[in-house]
Each structure stands twice: as C-alpha cells, then as structure tokens.
Design a protein around this motif. Structure first.
Motif, PDB file in Angstrom:
ATOM      1  N   UNK A 145       0.828  -1.194   0.000  1.00 30.08           N
ATOM      2  CA  UNK A 145       0.000   0.000   0.000  1.00 30.08           C
ATOM      3  C   UNK A 145       0.870   1.254   0.000  1.00 30.08           C
ATOM      4  N   UNK A 146       0.239   2.333  -0.411  1.00 26.09           N
ATOM      5  CA  UNK A 146       0.860   3.651  -0.246  1.00 26.09           C
ATOM      6  C   UNK A 146       0.640   4.054   1.216  1.00 26.09           C
ATOM      7  N   UNK A 147       1.584   3.652   2.061  1.00 26.31           N
ATOM      8  CA  UNK A 147       1.346   3.748   3.501  1.00 26.31           C
ATOM      9  C   UNK A 147       1.186   5.183   3.983  1.00 26.31           C
ATOM     10  N   UNK A 148       1.927   6.102   3.425  1.00 26.46           N
ATOM     11  CA  UNK A 148       1.811   7.492   3.858  1.00 26.46           C
ATOM     12  C   UNK A 148       0.430   8.048   3.544  1.00 26.46           C
ATOM     13  N   UNK A 149      -0.047   7.765   2.329  1.00 24.23           N
ATOM     14  CA  UNK A 149      -1.382   8.222   1.933  1.00 24.23           C
ATOM     15  C   UNK A 149      -2.455   7.509   2.742  1.00 24.23           C
ATOM     16  N   UNK A 150      -2.251   6.212   2.961  1.00 23.90           N
ATOM     17  CA  UNK A 150      -3.216   5.442   3.742  1.00 23.90           C
ATOM     18  C   UNK A 150      -3.293   5.957   5.176  1.00 23.90           C
ATOM     19  N   UNK A 151      -2.142   6.271   5.771  1.00 23.49           N
ATOM     20  CA  UNK A 151      -2.128   6.802   7.131  1.00 23.49           C
ATOM     21  C   UNK A 151      -2.848   8.138   7.216  1.00 23.49           C
ATOM     22  N   UNK A 152      -2.623   8.980   6.214  1.00 26.24           N
ATOM     23  CA  UNK A 152      -3.300  10.279   6.190  1.00 26.24           C
ATOM     24  C   UNK A 152      -4.813  10.108   6.110  1.00 26.24           C
ATOM     25  N   UNK A 153      -5.260   9.167   5.283  1.00 19.40           N
ATOM     26  CA  UNK A 153      -6.697   8.930   5.145  1.00 19.40           C
ATOM     27  C   UNK A 153      -7.291   8.372   6.431  1.00 19.40           C
ATOM     28  N   UNK A 154      -6.609   7.410   7.043  1.00 19.91           N
ATOM     29  CA  UNK A 154      -7.124   6.819   8.286  1.00 19.91           C
ATOM     30  C   UNK A 154      -7.246   7.867   9.379  1.00 19.91           C
ATOM     31  N   UNK A 155      -6.256   8.745   9.460  1.00 22.62           N
ATOM     32  CA  UNK A 155      -6.305   9.803  10.468  1.00 22.62           C
ATOM     33  C   UNK A 155      -7.465  10.757  10.201  1.00 22.62           C
ATOM     34  N   UNK A 156      -7.645  11.135   8.928  1.00 18.34           N
ATOM     35  CA  UNK A 156      -8.717  12.075   8.575  1.00 18.34           C
ATOM     36  C   UNK A 156     -10.089  11.490   8.885  1.00 18.34           C
ATOM     37  N   UNK A 157     -10.307  10.224   8.537  1.00 18.90           N
ATOM     38  CA  UNK A 157     -11.619   9.608   8.778  1.00 18.90           C
ATOM     39  C   UNK A 157     -11.848   9.356  10.266  1.00 18.90           C
ATOM     40  N   UNK A 158     -10.787   8.951  10.974  1.00 20.16           N
ATOM     41  CA  UNK A 158     -10.941   8.739  12.422  1.00 20.16           C
ATOM     42  C   UNK A 158     -11.233  10.054  13.137  1.00 20.16           C
ATOM     43  N   UNK A 159     -10.567  11.129  12.709  1.00 15.73           N
ATOM     44  CA  UNK A 159     -10.799  12.433  13.318  1.00 15.73           C
ATOM     45  C   UNK A 159     -12.223  12.914  13.047  1.00 15.73           C
ATOM     46  N   UNK A 160     -12.723  12.649  11.841  1.00 13.42           N
ATOM     47  CA  UNK A 160     -14.096  13.062  11.508  1.00 13.42           C
ATOM     48  C   UNK A 160     -15.102  12.309  12.371  1.00 13.42           C
ATOM     49  N   UNK A 161     -14.920  10.999  12.507  1.00 14.29           N
ATOM     50  CA  UNK A 161     -15.872  10.229  13.311  1.00 14.29           C
ATOM     51  C   UNK A 161     -15.813  10.659  14.775  1.00 14.29           C
ATOM     52  N   UNK A 162     -14.586  10.947  15.277  1.00 16.24           N
ATOM     53  CA  UNK A 162     -14.474  11.430  16.652  1.00 16.24           C
ATOM     54  C   UNK A 162     -15.207  12.761  16.808  1.00 16.24           C
ATOM     55  N   UNK A 163     -15.044  13.650  15.839  1.00 17.96           N
ATOM     56  CA  UNK A 163     -15.703  14.962  15.911  1.00 17.96           C
ATOM     57  C   UNK A 163     -17.214  14.816  15.852  1.00 17.96           C
ATOM     58  N   UNK A 164     -17.696  13.870  15.045  1.00 19.36           N
ATOM     59  CA  UNK A 164     -19.145  13.654  14.954  1.00 19.36           C
ATOM     60  C   UNK A 164     -19.693  13.192  16.297  1.00 19.36           C
ATOM     61  N   UNK A 165     -19.008  12.233  16.920  1.00 14.85           N
ATOM     62  CA  UNK A 165     -19.507  11.674  18.176  1.00 14.85           C
ATOM     63  C   UNK A 165     -19.332  12.624  19.354  1.00 14.85           C
ATOM     64  N   UNK A 166     -18.152  13.264  19.454  1.00 18.05           N
ATOM     65  CA  UNK A 166     -17.821  14.011  20.665  1.00 18.05           C
ATOM     66  C   UNK A 166     -18.022  15.518  20.550  1.00 18.05           C
ATOM     67  N   UNK A 167     -18.197  16.026  19.328  1.00 14.70           N
ATOM     68  CA  UNK A 167     -18.391  17.469  19.158  1.00 14.70           C
ATOM     69  C   UNK A 167     -19.760  17.767  18.548  1.00 14.70           C
ATOM     70  N   UNK A 168     -20.057  17.115  17.405  1.00  7.59           N
ATOM     71  CA  UNK A 168     -21.294  17.445  16.689  1.00  7.59           C
ATOM     72  C   UNK A 168     -22.531  17.107  17.507  1.00  7.59           C
TER      73      UNK A 168
END
Length: 730
Positions: free
Chosen positions: A671-694
């Motif tokens: 895999x393109x690990x750097x790109x994959x890591x960036x995507x995983x972080x972005x999606x995890x941060x969004x889900x955290x924001x939805x649950x704990x902020x939104x």
C-alpha cells in the motif's frame, strides 16, 4: 525459704520487611488522596505532553470513572510495558535534574499509584502511526499485551472503581457531589492559567459541560469564560518583579479583585513556575491587606503567576506536589503584599456602582418600564416586597450615607432621557469588541427568530434525547431515540448547526489562526480550476484570472465588516489569515478553504443587510459542515485506492496480482502507507468529531427546521420493540 516469682520479660517486636504490594498501596494512598488528586496528576501529564485540548469525564465524583483525554504527543509503544511501574519517568534521569525541572511531573509515582487503587486503561497513538494501542494495568504491570485499536491523536486514560480495595477511604468519599465540585474547581484554575489550551469537564453521559474554555490570547477573556463577567469586570491588573540577587529574584503578574467585588470566600489561584500550588503564607498576607482596605464582608479573588529561577524552587516537598518551598520566601511575600496594598489603596479612592441598563425588548424578555424601576406604593392591605439595600449594591448597609438608592432616581432619569439606542446596545451580559454598533442587529435578530419559529418540535425532541450509536456509512449516523432506530444525515445536520451558530455567535467569535496567510487570488484560482472539468483546456484562463481578481478586490473592500462581524481577517494585501470558531474543539477541513473563499465572492448578496448576513452564514455553514474527507474511506472497498500499482493497470483487470511475476496490476498487501495513514487519520478524526463534538453540540444548540422532516435528513429504519419480537420468534 520462699522464692519470689520472677516477672515475665516481654520480647521486643520483630522488625520485618513489608511486602512490596503493601508498600506500594500505602504509598498510593498518599499520592492519590481523593479523586481530584488523580485528575490533577493526569491533567498535568497531558500538559507535559504539549496538549492543546484536554477533556475530563467523571462518574460518581470520580469513584466509578475518571477519563482524561488529550491531543498530546502520545506514549511510545516500547514504553507501554513500564508505563505504570513506580519511579519510571521521562522527565528526569538524575537527582540534579530537579534543580532545573520545568515539567509538572517528575517522580513517576502517579500512574503507578493509580494502578494500585483502581483499574487503569490507557489508549494512545503516536504521530505517524496507522493505529493506536490499548492496554490495562493492575498493581503497576500490564494485564495483557497492548492491543491495536482505532485512536485519535493523543492519549486517553481511564481509571475505574477508584479505591475499590481501600474500603475505609471509599466510605469517607461517598459524597460524589463534593468531589465533583473539587474537580470542576481544579479545571477552572488550569483553564485561566494555560490560556493556549482548551479544557472541558462534564459528568459522564451528560450533554452539558460544567467547564468549557477555549484557547484565547487574553487572560481576562479566559477568566470571564470560566468565572463569569461579574468576576472579570471587577479585576485589576497587578505586576511585580525584583532582580536583586542578594534578596530575591522573581517576576509576578496577575489579577486581583477591586473594591466592587463581592464573595463569601477567598478564591486564590496561584501558579509558581507554571505549577498549580498553594501558599498559605502569601494568601494570609493578601487577606490582611483586603481586611484593612475593604469592608469586612468582602473576600478577594486573586490570580497570580510567579516565575522564579528553577534552582530557587524546591518542588519535592509534598506527596501530591501541592506545595513548594521558595528561596527567600519571606522577602517575596512581603514585596507582593506591598504591591497589592498600593494598588488597592489607589483603586479604593473612587468606587464604582453599576446600574442595570434597560435592554431592548424581545419576544423572550419583557421590556423594562419606568414602573419597574420606581414602583408605586402598594395598595393598602398588600405586602411590600422591598429588597434589602445591602443586597442591591455592594456597600455597607449600616451606613445611610452609603445607600445608593438615595441617588439612583435622578441618575437613572437622566439616562432614560438620552437616546434610547445607548441603552439598547449595552448589556451587562455581553460586551462588544467594537462599540460602534450593536452585536445583535435587527436583521440578525430576525434571522434568529425565524430559526426559532420554524423549529420542528418532533425533530427537536429527537435531537435532544437521542443516543449516538455509530456511523452507518460515510454520510449517515445511526441514532436511537426511545425504541426507534434512526439514520441521520450528519452533513445536513452539521451544515444547519454551523449556520445557526454563525448567527448566534455573530460578532462574538474566537479565532482560528492560519499557520501562514493564504492569498485570496491563489485560493480562488484553485477553486475555479477544481470546478473546471476539462483540466487540459487553457481557453478560460483569462476569464478565471478576471474572476479571481474581481472577487479578491471585492473581499478586500468588505474586509472590515468580515472581521468585525464574522472574525474573517483579510489584510490589505488580500491574504486570508484568520477564520472564526463556530464550534469549540472543532476545526473545519482546510481543503475546502478555496471553495469557501470563492463562495464568499460569488454567492453572497452584499447589497441588502439581512440577505447578506444570511448568505454569509450559509457559506460558513457549508464550509464548516462535516463533509466526508476528500480521500476515499480506507475501510471496506475504499482500501483498493491505496494499493500500489504497476504499469498503470487497475485491480479490476480480473487477475490475481500475487500470481504475476511482472506485477502488471495492483500489488497485493502493498500500500501507499503514507497516503493510507493520512486517510485513516482524517476519517478517524471526523468520526471522533461527529460523536464528541457534533452530537453534544446539537443537543445544546440545534433547532431542526421543518424541511428536515421531509428531505431525508432523518430516516426511521426500525423499531426495537418489533425487532425484539422477531428475535423472540427465532
């Protein structure tokens, strides 16, 4: 001959070595004296980890649960096995390091102590890692190997069943309300000192936070947000310093209350070298000054930050680090006391009494009339509801000359004769940054009234009472309301919430500072090129340049209004450097900034005031909405996007890459690990924001409009009662 009986000789008790577990439990009882001690240690660890956001959740006063989450640098995987052993620390390596210690922790005892009196679980992730790790501890050691798990930036530490093995201690701490109050007070103190960190504290499961502060450049604003306007408006700036190496070397700055401040007890917040401590000698010295200067019933509010050379402070004098020992302490206390006395005497030469101003009438607030200010004598037989004078103003009620009502009528009469706008735009509850106009313009009030009047009562009940279950897909979240399962479109919900917040926070925003100013012209050109489907065509480049130039000039002309009302700062060179905070602890996806700037130029109606503010708020709502990240979701089918390719062939060619030597298609398990890591972080941060902020913010602020009942934002999918019946049949 009689023999006298000899006295029995008692043997001395034997000295034996205590078992290590007993020693550790005794030591733990000294370090973690009550739940607030554990919270203090964990928050200080978070601050040492360079966190910018710290949240605390507490259940039953901390006895059942203490959860502290931060966004710091995390804990290394290789350090997890010894994390909770006694005297393991990253803060120092030899005793001499104590003379120059700057971190708040240094002994390596706190986490270890918590594991001996509670059940500790640590979840952490380091920058650049694809996933985090979770591990539980008991009696200083891991209960199992660290398990890989999804995690957001930083560390989360949970302590459950505190003092479960110390029955006597637990019984003395049954008053959970008292302990929770101490925790709230602790977080308030940290919040007004560490103004570059956001703090929040709530009871576990509660939607409302009891402490909520955001990063701010102003200490006074931090005090106002935590302790209230009544405290902040009655404070005096104080500074003192000494560079005499023969007596004392220190710098002190802070705020002390003036003669108009009223409280039942003294509040003293003292930080020495950024360490929250207590100093009884200094507190008493300042109280002596207040007793001599102000009425006896008054107790001061004091915030002080004292900076000394590290070698002049001994931090290792108390098990909980609550106290420190200072070199030349008497001299320092005397000089601070003298400065406080000097400032108070100057401020007490004139005392200010504030009248309550008339407020513009609104649907929810009845207007204040002259009869309200000066009630006519009550009819015979009716009982007068006279308020004691000493409760109306802070003065000595026993002194008739000091009673303000003797002078109130004439002064207020003059105010009522002035232009009514002067009283309408000033409120003791909210202060404007710019006194040229009112924060609540008529157009803004009309837009807010429209939101309130068009609110759907059924959806409002769902929003207030629902439980977040999880994300069903990239757009819909699954909620439970009573016995109903509901799909909710988080993009639509967040867009509407941000729109309403933009109007409700009108002219009262905090700011997000961009790391580097962004040129408007380049942002608009970027947005125009993204909209152009024909990427190779250059025919419209001149037109794009003209559009970008026109919009840049337009936004530069409107820069003053954008900054004053919406905290959007554009400098004279056409660079965007600040954006508003619509929801605390949430930063929008910066990839959408070009689209937002283009929307400001193209879609905002700048001619009519109400329409202008409405379209600006709508543009902000769309920009701040929680859209799916631009990178595909790496979970599920989206993972194929991140596989390495060879010869440009796609994985849809129908052949197994693992069986091809030439690797003509996607390479399996590569895999393109750097790109994959960036995507995983972005999606995890969004889900955290939805649950704990939104969703917590929705419960507090969102008024769902009527159209949401029919446009697919909410979709009922099942009834738990019917599902249970189906399961029973099976």
């Amino acid at each position: 001959m009689e023999i006298e009986p000899t006295e029995e000789v008692k043997e001395s008790p034997r000295i034996h070595r205590l078992h290590e577990s007993v020693v550790n439990r005794i030591a733990a009882g000294e370090v973690i004296q009550r739940p607030v001690s554990a919270v203090k240690e964990l928050v200080e660890n978070s601050l040492d980890a360079s966190s910018t956001s710290i949240s605390v959740a507490v259940k039953d006063g901390g006895l059942k649960l203490i959860q502290v989450s931060d966004d710091g640098h995390g804990i290394r995987f290789e350090d997890l096995p010894i994390l909770c052993e006694r005297h393991t620390t990253s803060k120092l390596s030899k005793y001499e390091d104590l003379q120059s210690i700057k971190s708040m922790g240094f002994r390596g005892e706190a986490l270890a102590s918590m594991t001996y009196v509670g059940h500790v679980t640590v979840t952490t992730i380091n920058p650049g890692q694809l996933h985090g790790y979770r591990v539980s501890y008991k009696d200083g050691v891991m209960e199992h190997e660290p398990k890989a798990c999804a995690a957001v930036k930083g560390t989360q530490i949970k302590i459950e069943n505190l003092f479960y093995n110390m029955i006597a201690r637990r019984k003395t701490l049954q008053n959970s309300a008292d302990d929770y109050t101490k925790i709230v007070d602790l977080l308030c103190r940290f919040a007004i000192h560490h103004i570059d960190v956001s703090f929040s504290c709530r009871k576990h499961g509660a939607a409302r936070v009891d402490v909520h502060s955001v990063a701010t450049p102003s200490r006074l604003n931090a005090i106002k947000s935590v302790y209230g306007l009544s405290v902040a408006q009655n404070l005096i700036k104080i500074e003192a310093a000494d560079n005499d190496t023969s007596s004392s070397v220190f710098e002190m700055d802070g705020f002390i209350s003036n003669s108009n401040y009223v409280a039942k007890k003294t509040t003293m917040v003292l930080f020495i070298n950024d360490r929250l401590v207590e100093c009884t000698v200094l507190k008493r010295a300042i109280e002596v000054v207040y007793v001599a200067t102000l009425p006896k019933a008054s107790k001061p509010f004091i915030y002080m930050s004292v900076i000394l050379p590290p070698e002049h402070v001994d931090v290792n004098v108390h098990p909980t680090k609550r106290e420190v020992s200072l070199l030349n302490q008497e001299v320092i206390v005397e000089k601070i006391q003298s400065m406080v006395e000097s400032i108070l005497r100057k401020s007490n030469e004139s005392r200010t009494f504030q009248e309550q101003q008339a407020v513009e009438a609104s649907p929810s607030v009845p207007p204040i009339t002259k009869n309200d200010l000066y009630p006519s004598p009550s009819p015979s037989g009716s009982k007068s509801q006279k308020v004691p004078v000493h409760k109306i103003v802070r003065t000595d009620s026993s002194d008739p000359a000091g009673r303000l009502h003797a002078y109130l009528y004439n002064n207020t009469q003059k105010h009522l004769e002035k232009d009514s706008m002067l009283t309408a735009v000033r409120s003791s509850v909210r202060q404007r940054r710019n006194l040229k106009g009112t924060a609540y313009l008529t157009s803004i009030q009309e837009l807010i009234n429209e939101i309130d009047s068009k609110c759907h009562s059924g959806l409002l009940d769902i929003v207030r009472e629902c439980t977040y279950v999880g994300m069903a897909d990239d757009v819909f979240a699954l909620l439970q309301h009573n016995t109903q399962l509901i799909l909710a479109n988080v993009v639509n919900l967040s867009k509407e919430l941000m729109y309403q917040q933009a109007l409700r926070r009108f002219a009262h925003f905090n700011a997000i500072q961009l790391s580097e100013p962004a040129p408007l012209h380049e942002l608009i050109m970027l947005a125009l090129k993204e909209e152009d489907l024909d990427l190779e065509s250059n025919e419209n480049d001149d037109l794009k340049e003209k559009i970008a130039e026109m919009n840049t000039q337009l936004l530069k002309q409107k820069a003053e209004m954008l900054e004053e009302y919406f905290c959007i700062f554009i400098d004279s060179d056409g660079n965007l450097s600040r954006l508003p905070v619509l929801l605390d602890q949430y930063t929008p996806e910066m990839d959408h900034v070009p689209e937002f700037v283009l929307c400001l130029g193209n879609d905002v109606d700048w001619e009519e005031e109400k329409t202008c503010f409405q379209s600006l708020a709508a543009a902000l709502g769309n920009f701040y909405a929680m859209h799916p990240p631009l990178l595909p979701n790496p979970s599920g089918k989206g993972l194929e996007f991140y596989r390495k390719r060879k010869h440009g062939k796609s994985p849809q060619d129908g052949e197994n890459s693992s069986s091809h030597v030439g690797g003509a298609i996607a390479v399996e398990d590569e895999f393109e690990h750097e790109l994959l890591s960036e995507a995983e972080t972005a999606w995890a941060q969004r889900e955290w924001s939805i649950q704990h902020v939104l969703f917590p913010s929705m419960r507090l602020f969102l008024k769902p409009p009527n159209p949401m009942a029919a446009n697919g934002t909410f979709v009922r999918v099942a009834s738990l009662e019917k599902l249970y019946k189906i399961f029973e049949r099976c």
